[in-house]
Design a protein around this motif. Structure first.
Motif, PDB file in Angstrom:
ATOM      1  N   PRO A 127     160.135   1.616  75.605  1.00  0.00           N
ATOM      2  CA  PRO A 127     158.857   2.122  76.115  1.00  0.00           C
ATOM      3  C   PRO A 127     158.665   3.621  75.948  1.00  0.00           C
ATOM      4  O   PRO A 127     157.731   4.175  76.503  1.00  0.00           O
ATOM      5  CB  PRO A 127     158.960   1.772  77.591  1.00  0.00           C
ATOM      6  N   ALA A 128     159.570   4.275  75.175  1.00  0.00           N
ATOM      7  CA  ALA A 128     159.542   5.741  75.104  1.00  0.00           C
ATOM      8  C   ALA A 128     158.231   6.264  74.535  1.00  0.00           C
ATOM      9  O   ALA A 128     157.565   7.119  75.146  1.00  0.00           O
ATOM     10  CB  ALA A 128     160.726   6.230  74.269  1.00  0.00           C
ATOM     11  N   THR A 129     157.826   5.776  73.355  1.00  0.00           N
ATOM     12  CA  THR A 129     156.598   6.263  72.724  1.00  0.00           C
ATOM     13  C   THR A 129     155.653   5.136  72.339  1.00  0.00           C
ATOM     14  O   THR A 129     154.628   5.383  71.708  1.00  0.00           O
ATOM     15  CB  THR A 129     156.920   7.088  71.469  1.00  0.00           C
ATOM     16  N   LEU A 130     155.985   3.912  72.689  1.00  0.00           N
ATOM     17  CA  LEU A 130     155.133   2.755  72.417  1.00  0.00           C
ATOM     18  C   LEU A 130     154.804   2.077  73.739  1.00  0.00           C
ATOM     19  O   LEU A 130     155.698   1.817  74.551  1.00  0.00           O
ATOM     20  CB  LEU A 130     155.846   1.764  71.491  1.00  0.00           C
ATOM     21  N   SER A 131     153.533   1.807  73.980  1.00  0.00           N
ATOM     22  CA  SER A 131     153.126   1.120  75.197  1.00  0.00           C
ATOM     23  C   SER A 131     152.189  -0.018  74.848  1.00  0.00           C
ATOM     24  O   SER A 131     151.561  -0.018  73.783  1.00  0.00           O
ATOM     25  CB  SER A 131     152.434   2.096  76.164  1.00  0.00           C
ATOM     26  N   PHE A 132     152.111  -0.999  75.729  1.00  0.00           N
ATOM     27  CA  PHE A 132     151.188  -2.095  75.493  1.00  0.00           C
ATOM     28  C   PHE A 132     150.781  -2.706  76.820  1.00  0.00           C
ATOM     29  O   PHE A 132     151.488  -2.620  77.822  1.00  0.00           O
ATOM     30  CB  PHE A 132     151.795  -3.163  74.579  1.00  0.00           C
ATOM     31  N   ALA A 133     149.612  -3.320  76.808  1.00  0.00           N
ATOM     32  CA  ALA A 133     149.119  -4.091  77.944  1.00  0.00           C
ATOM     33  C   ALA A 133     148.326  -5.249  77.365  1.00  0.00           C
ATOM     34  O   ALA A 133     147.513  -5.061  76.454  1.00  0.00           O
ATOM     35  CB  ALA A 133     148.240  -3.235  78.854  1.00  0.00           C
ATOM     36  N   ALA A 134     148.570  -6.455  77.863  1.00  0.00           N
ATOM     37  CA  ALA A 134     147.898  -7.627  77.306  1.00  0.00           C
ATOM     38  C   ALA A 134     147.618  -8.637  78.403  1.00  0.00           C
ATOM     39  O   ALA A 134     148.359  -8.735  79.382  1.00  0.00           O
ATOM     40  CB  ALA A 134     148.758  -8.261  76.209  1.00  0.00           C
ATOM     41  N   THR A 135     146.536  -9.380  78.220  1.00  0.00           N
ATOM     42  CA  THR A 135     146.141 -10.425  79.149  1.00  0.00           C
ATOM     43  C   THR A 135     145.851 -11.692  78.369  1.00  0.00           C
ATOM     44  O   THR A 135     145.168 -11.655  77.336  1.00  0.00           O
ATOM     45  CB  THR A 135     144.869 -10.014  79.923  1.00  0.00           C
ATOM     46  N   LEU A 136     146.395 -12.815  78.847  1.00  0.00           N
ATOM     47  CA  LEU A 136     146.090 -14.104  78.239  1.00  0.00           C
ATOM     48  C   LEU A 136     144.764 -14.597  78.789  1.00  0.00           C
ATOM     49  O   LEU A 136     144.572 -14.676  79.996  1.00  0.00           O
ATOM     50  CB  LEU A 136     147.203 -15.104  78.538  1.00  0.00           C
ATOM     51  N   THR A 137     143.833 -14.952  77.910  1.00  0.00           N
ATOM     52  CA  THR A 137     142.529 -15.462  78.299  1.00  0.00           C
ATOM     53  C   THR A 137     142.314 -16.819  77.645  1.00  0.00           C
ATOM     54  O   THR A 137     143.068 -17.209  76.751  1.00  0.00           O
ATOM     55  CB  THR A 137     141.406 -14.503  77.860  1.00  0.00           C
ATOM     56  N   PRO A 138     141.296 -17.564  78.060  1.00  0.00           N
ATOM     57  CA  PRO A 138     141.020 -18.847  77.399  1.00  0.00           C
ATOM     58  C   PRO A 138     140.724 -18.712  75.912  1.00  0.00           C
ATOM     59  O   PRO A 138     140.801 -19.692  75.163  1.00  0.00           O
ATOM     60  CB  PRO A 138     139.780 -19.362  78.158  1.00  0.00           C
ATOM     61  N   HIS A 139     140.398 -17.502  75.470  1.00  0.00           N
ATOM     62  CA  HIS A 139     140.033 -17.294  74.068  1.00  0.00           C
ATOM     63  C   HIS A 139     141.149 -16.648  73.258  1.00  0.00           C
ATOM     64  O   HIS A 139     140.981 -16.398  72.063  1.00  0.00           O
ATOM     65  CB  HIS A 139     138.778 -16.426  73.988  1.00  0.00           C
ATOM     66  N   GLY A 140     142.289 -16.370  73.875  1.00  0.00           N
ATOM     67  CA  GLY A 140     143.393 -15.753  73.154  1.00  0.00           C
ATOM     68  C   GLY A 140     143.965 -14.596  73.944  1.00  0.00           C
ATOM     69  O   GLY A 140     143.954 -14.584  75.173  1.00  0.00           O
TER      70      GLY A 140
END
Length: 257
Positions: A41-54
């Motif tokens: 996680p030093a210089t790369l970050s992400f956030a994601a949510t699963l939805t009915p569409h992907g």
């Protein structure tokens, strides 16, 4: 995923082959986002949510951000490994596993490597968290957070082949796995449409078994939490009388599809 979004190239910095491909893409005016998953996680970050569409969310590097819902293709080459040099061996193993499963809860681990406290094997129990608790302390690796359902019970639905075994679990616990002595069980029928949805879920992933967890709210609605493709189930047969062992034997003997 198709469209006019970028190609996501996952590889280490020194990758001449990927450089050639990215150069060709640039010549074709195709946007590219390159990242090394080992930078998390030093210089790369992400956030994601699963939805009915992907999947909706983003991946961010110091110079680029990729909208995950618009990524047209993924070129997975040779990323470097995750490194958590500031942690001890056990915490490093845990953090690396969460990072791997988070990129490739109510807080839950994304995977459950062996973790010991005072020599005793432990698991991470589901616990409620508030917005102010989600701060820099969780930045060390990937985590899964779920919306809390104002529930009155839980349901474990075990699908074995075409057989569906639905068991309501009553308790006053947020995570019923923490105290089995406080649980009571009853066999229930799933609401209309649930059974067909479970079979479609398994068919989509090419599975013939799944342990599905639901929370039941005060209006009686079922909220899907997760499916464990290797979840536990045998302890419920003595409590309910459901012929689950026989169903599994039938499946393995190929008496059922």
């Amino acid at each position: 995923m198709t469209g006019v979004g970028p190609v996501l190239v996952v590889t280490m910095i020194d990758d001449p082959t990927a450089d050639l491909v990215m150069s060709e893409l640039h010549d074709r005016d195709v946007p590219v986002v390159q990242l090394d998953s080992g930078d998390f996680p030093a210089t790369l970050s992400f956030a994601a949510t699963l939805t009915p569409h992907g999947i909706e969310g983003s991946l961010s590097t110091p110079t680029r951000t990729a909208d995950l819902s618009r990524v047209r293709s993924l070129y997975y080459r040779r990323p470097s490994g995750f490194a958590f040099t500031h942690l001890d061996e056990q915490d490093t193993r845990f953090a690396v596993t969460q990072a791997r499963y988070g990129l490739g809860g109510v807080y839950k681990p994304l995977s459950t490597p062996l973790y010991r406290v005072d020599g005793v094997s432990c698991t991470v129990e589901v616990a409620e968290v508030t917005a102010d608790q989600v701060d820099d302390r969780v930045a060390g690796t990937a985590h899964l957070f779920q919306h809390r359902v104002d529930k009155v019970a839980d349901v474990r639905v075990t699908v074995i082949g075409r057989e569906v075994f639905s068991v309501r679990i009553d308790s006053d616990l947020l995570d019923w796995r923490t105290d089995y002595d406080r649980l009571t069980y009853s066999v229930v029928e799933p609401p209309p449409g649930i059974t067909d949805a479970l079979h479609r879920y398994l068919d989509h992933f090419g599975l013939v078994f799944g342990a599905f967890d639901f929370a039941v709210d005060r209006a009686g609605a079922w909220w899907f939490l997760e499916c464990n493709p290797s979840g536990q189930w045998a302890w419920m047969e003595p409590e309910t009388g459901l012929p689950m062992v026989a169903a599994m034997a039938d499946l393995l003997e190929r008496k059922t599809a």
